[in-house]
Design an enzyme around this catalytic site. Sequence first.
Site, mmCIF file in Angstrom:
data_model
loop_
_atom_site.group_PDB
_atom_site.id
_atom_site.type_symbol
_atom_site.label_atom_id
_atom_site.label_comp_id
_atom_site.label_asym_id
_atom_site.label_seq_id
_atom_site.Cartn_x
_atom_site.Cartn_y
_atom_site.Cartn_z
ATOM 1 N N ARG A 79 21.482 55.771 24.258
ATOM 2 C CA ARG A 79 22.748 56.147 25.314
ATOM 3 C C ARG A 79 23.410 56.918 24.706
ATOM 4 O O ARG A 79 24.728 57.338 25.110
ATOM 5 C CB ARG A 79 23.318 54.851 25.795
ATOM 6 C CG ARG A 79 23.649 53.851 24.684
ATOM 7 C CD ARG A 79 23.875 52.548 25.548
ATOM 8 N NE ARG A 79 24.857 51.961 24.553
ATOM 9 C CZ ARG A 79 25.968 50.968 24.973
ATOM 10 N NH1 ARG A 79 25.783 50.640 26.210
ATOM 11 N NH2 ARG A 79 26.622 50.474 24.095
ATOM 12 N N HIS A 80 23.331 57.450 23.403
ATOM 13 C CA HIS A 80 24.072 58.221 22.714
ATOM 14 C C HIS A 80 23.324 59.833 22.523
ATOM 15 O O HIS A 80 22.461 59.803 22.122
ATOM 16 C CB HIS A 80 24.565 57.981 21.645
ATOM 17 C CG HIS A 80 25.323 56.797 21.675
ATOM 18 N ND1 HIS A 80 24.964 55.440 21.424
ATOM 19 C CD2 HIS A 80 26.906 56.803 21.669
ATOM 20 C CE1 HIS A 80 26.221 54.748 21.206
ATOM 21 N NE2 HIS A 80 27.068 55.459 21.608
ATOM 22 N N GLU A 103 26.862 61.429 16.262
ATOM 23 C CA GLU A 103 26.543 60.072 16.311
ATOM 24 C C GLU A 103 25.505 59.964 15.436
ATOM 25 O O GLU A 103 24.485 60.559 15.224
ATOM 26 C CB GLU A 103 26.033 59.749 17.606
ATOM 27 C CG GLU A 103 26.900 60.118 18.848
ATOM 28 C CD GLU A 103 28.062 59.125 18.938
ATOM 29 O OE1 GLU A 103 27.975 58.045 18.021
ATOM 30 O OE2 GLU A 103 28.952 59.314 19.996
ATOM 31 N N ARG A 116 29.603 64.976 19.610
ATOM 32 C CA ARG A 116 29.993 63.785 18.530
ATOM 33 C C ARG A 116 28.788 63.767 17.581
ATOM 34 O O ARG A 116 27.617 63.452 18.246
ATOM 35 C CB ARG A 116 30.082 62.468 19.436
ATOM 36 C CG ARG A 116 31.316 62.756 20.155
ATOM 37 C CD ARG A 116 31.621 61.458 21.127
ATOM 38 N NE ARG A 116 32.744 61.567 21.883
ATOM 39 C CZ ARG A 116 33.481 60.622 22.514
ATOM 40 N NH1 ARG A 116 32.916 59.357 22.382
ATOM 41 N NH2 ARG A 116 34.636 60.910 23.211
ATOM 42 N N GLU A 172 28.717 50.828 29.249
ATOM 43 C CA GLU A 172 29.891 51.761 29.442
ATOM 44 C C GLU A 172 29.584 53.006 29.954
ATOM 45 O O GLU A 172 28.973 53.535 29.502
ATOM 46 C CB GLU A 172 30.786 51.514 28.184
ATOM 47 C CG GLU A 172 32.056 52.375 28.173
ATOM 48 C CD GLU A 172 32.651 52.797 26.823
ATOM 49 O OE1 GLU A 172 32.562 51.946 26.087
ATOM 50 O OE2 GLU A 172 33.053 53.826 26.901
ATOM 51 N N SER A 225 35.911 55.107 29.772
ATOM 52 C CA SER A 225 37.163 54.487 29.131
ATOM 53 C C SER A 225 38.301 55.269 29.605
ATOM 54 O O SER A 225 38.298 56.540 29.985
ATOM 55 C CB SER A 225 36.947 54.657 27.709
ATOM 56 O OG SER A 225 35.902 53.860 27.144
ATOM 57 N N ARG A 259 25.719 59.368 31.384
ATOM 58 C CA ARG A 259 25.825 57.969 31.337
ATOM 59 C C ARG A 259 25.891 57.214 32.801
ATOM 60 O O ARG A 259 24.905 56.552 33.160
ATOM 61 C CB ARG A 259 26.829 57.446 30.633
ATOM 62 C CG ARG A 259 26.876 57.241 29.089
ATOM 63 C CD ARG A 259 26.310 55.937 28.641
ATOM 64 N NE ARG A 259 26.415 56.216 27.133
ATOM 65 C CZ ARG A 259 27.537 55.442 26.334
ATOM 66 N NH1 ARG A 259 28.196 54.825 26.928
ATOM 67 N NH2 ARG A 259 27.400 55.899 24.848
HETATM 68 P P1 ATP Z 1 30.324 54.220 23.313
HETATM 69 O O1 ATP Z 1 31.198 52.967 22.721
HETATM 70 O O2 ATP Z 1 29.403 53.667 24.532
HETATM 71 O O3 ATP Z 1 29.655 54.857 21.958
HETATM 72 P P2 ATP Z 1 32.877 55.578 23.611
HETATM 73 O O4 ATP Z 1 33.617 54.395 23.904
HETATM 74 O O5 ATP Z 1 32.717 56.045 21.873
HETATM 75 O O6 ATP Z 1 31.095 55.238 23.801
HETATM 76 P P3 ATP Z 1 34.544 57.104 24.671
HETATM 77 O O7 ATP Z 1 35.128 58.085 23.811
HETATM 78 O O8 ATP Z 1 35.378 56.045 25.627
HETATM 79 O O9 ATP Z 1 32.969 56.638 24.371
HETATM 80 O O10 ATP Z 1 33.948 58.517 25.955
HETATM 81 C C1 ATP Z 1 34.093 58.304 27.232
HETATM 82 C C2 ATP Z 1 32.833 58.148 28.047
HETATM 83 O O11 ATP Z 1 31.883 59.472 27.462
HETATM 84 C C3 ATP Z 1 31.910 57.116 27.505
HETATM 85 O O12 ATP Z 1 32.197 55.809 28.317
HETATM 86 C C4 ATP Z 1 30.478 57.588 27.716
HETATM 87 O O13 ATP Z 1 30.239 57.447 29.294
HETATM 88 C C5 ATP Z 1 30.761 59.025 27.510
HETATM 89 N N1 ATP Z 1 30.209 59.146 26.091
HETATM 90 C C6 ATP Z 1 30.823 59.002 25.001
HETATM 91 N N2 ATP Z 1 30.178 59.142 23.704
HETATM 92 C C7 ATP Z 1 28.789 59.683 24.293
HETATM 93 C C8 ATP Z 1 27.574 60.062 23.631
HETATM 94 N N3 ATP Z 1 27.545 60.100 22.390
HETATM 95 N N4 ATP Z 1 26.581 60.365 24.468
HETATM 96 C C9 ATP Z 1 26.795 59.995 25.727
HETATM 97 N N5 ATP Z 1 27.876 59.712 26.530
HETATM 98 C C10 ATP Z 1 28.938 59.572 25.889
HETATM 99 MG MG MG Z 2 34.872 54.238 25.487
#
Ligand code: ATP
Ligand code: MG
Length: 435
Positions: free
Chosen positions: A223-224, A217, A215, A358, A361, A409
């Site tokens: 946390r990302h 980001e 991703r 979080e 999801s 996470r």
């Molecule tokens: P956030 O809102 O915290 O950025 P998200 O809702 O975009 O996360 P999801 O698509 O729901 O992320 O991904 C499922 C899980 O994967 C998240 O709950 C998190 O634990 C993990 N995750 C997602 N993106 C990342 C990231 N960039 N770095 C680390 N862990 C991630």
């Molecule tokens: Mg999510």
Amino acid sequence: MGVYRTHYSKELSDKYDGKEVTVAGWVEDIRNLGSIAFIILRDRQGTLQITTFKKQHREIFEKLINLNRESVISVKGVCKANEKVRNGYEIIPEELQILSESDAPLPLGVVDKVKAEMDTRLDNRFIDLRKSEVRSIFMIRDVLINSARDYLRKNGFVEVHTPKIIASASEGGTNLFRLKYFEKDAFLAQSPQLYKQMLMASGLDRVYEIAWYFRAEEHNTRRHLNESTAIDIEMAFIKDEEDVMSVLEGLVKHICEEIKERCKDEIETLNVEIKPPEIPVPRIRYDEALQMLEKEGVELEWGEDFGSEEERILGEIMRRKGVDFYFITKYPIQAKPFYTMPEGGLSKSFDLCCKGVEISSGSQRIHDYNLLVRRIEENGLKPDDFRDYLKAFKYGMPPHGGFGLGIERLLMQLLNLKNVRECILFPRDRTRLRP
Ligand code: ATP
Ligand code: MG
């Protein structure tokens, strides 16, 4: 165990007192008192002391005291019980092999009292990992992943691997890494979402993947990561999202119990308490969570997703109730991806949070072809971009759902670490592409 080592440091016990053993590792410290020298040798389990006398073995003595710290050696010698030594045993060397000499000075200290900057640590990650508190994180990570595998396999899930080089966006987001695939444009997969759903039409009705997420980001946060890992599952013939949530809470409980049982030394090194969640994990509806926030003076418009600050405050409220893990359920449909099953203006979705962050999801997914096409359009996306995925919904697709649980996470929250970079060996963030 090989020519260089018969025993690790923690394997020494009274039964080896007076016996010959061979140990190997890194020279952590050298104390030379003139006629006697103490060498602290470190291996993956801990440290042990090598005690050498100038009179007895002059050649070995000289070689040892002249080594640079962090050189790698193998020592054959007699194990002696000695209660004055840290782990209760010392080795009196009879043979020494210097396997690799370290340069000096070190780019990063292993036992230094002052804490190094994160960047210095990550630039020298191989040395950083020599510290027991850093290594412990990855020993626990190993147990986390293996206990997840055990749990999912016992519950009928089949491990799969889906492509990471893909032709279209998994979730329609903008945070994709684009790459050249010969003459075509391709992307790195944000998650296995579309593929694991397609597999629900295959008869393999419970699958999981220990998956990479890529991703882009835009910002550095604590946390990302731009490259992270997750435990992703998808399961068919579910009644609703509750079936998926019960797998998730069971999984997290099992992981916590296994870590607690199997990582006692690491937990002690990190000075944390692992508390497996009680099942059922509390469920808080999105609407209730809004009210809880309002009481704390935080106003959020209905329909908006929680940001990190709101998540933190909710975590604080739950902590006061003695709860680490909790679900937030029934999000407004607009806060969730297109494949989420709607329910009125809400959705059959959930997030699992741990201590205000979080960690997962999930949801029941749409399995009706026409509804899915409509939701893709309503999200401003083109059904044609999803044609391979959509095809799987036309010829027999059972009701299904799943979740993605971020490994870094979960680990960060379990171990009370401040930064997700601690939980992956070589992190990729907005600015870091090396080592
Ligand atoms: P956030 O809102 O915290 O950025 P998200 O809702 O975009 O996360 P999801 O698509 O729901 O992320 O991904 C499922 C899980 O994967 C998240 O709950 C998190 O634990 C993990 N995750 C997602 N993106 C990342 C990231 N960039 N770095 C680390 N862990 C991630
Ligand atoms: Mg999510």
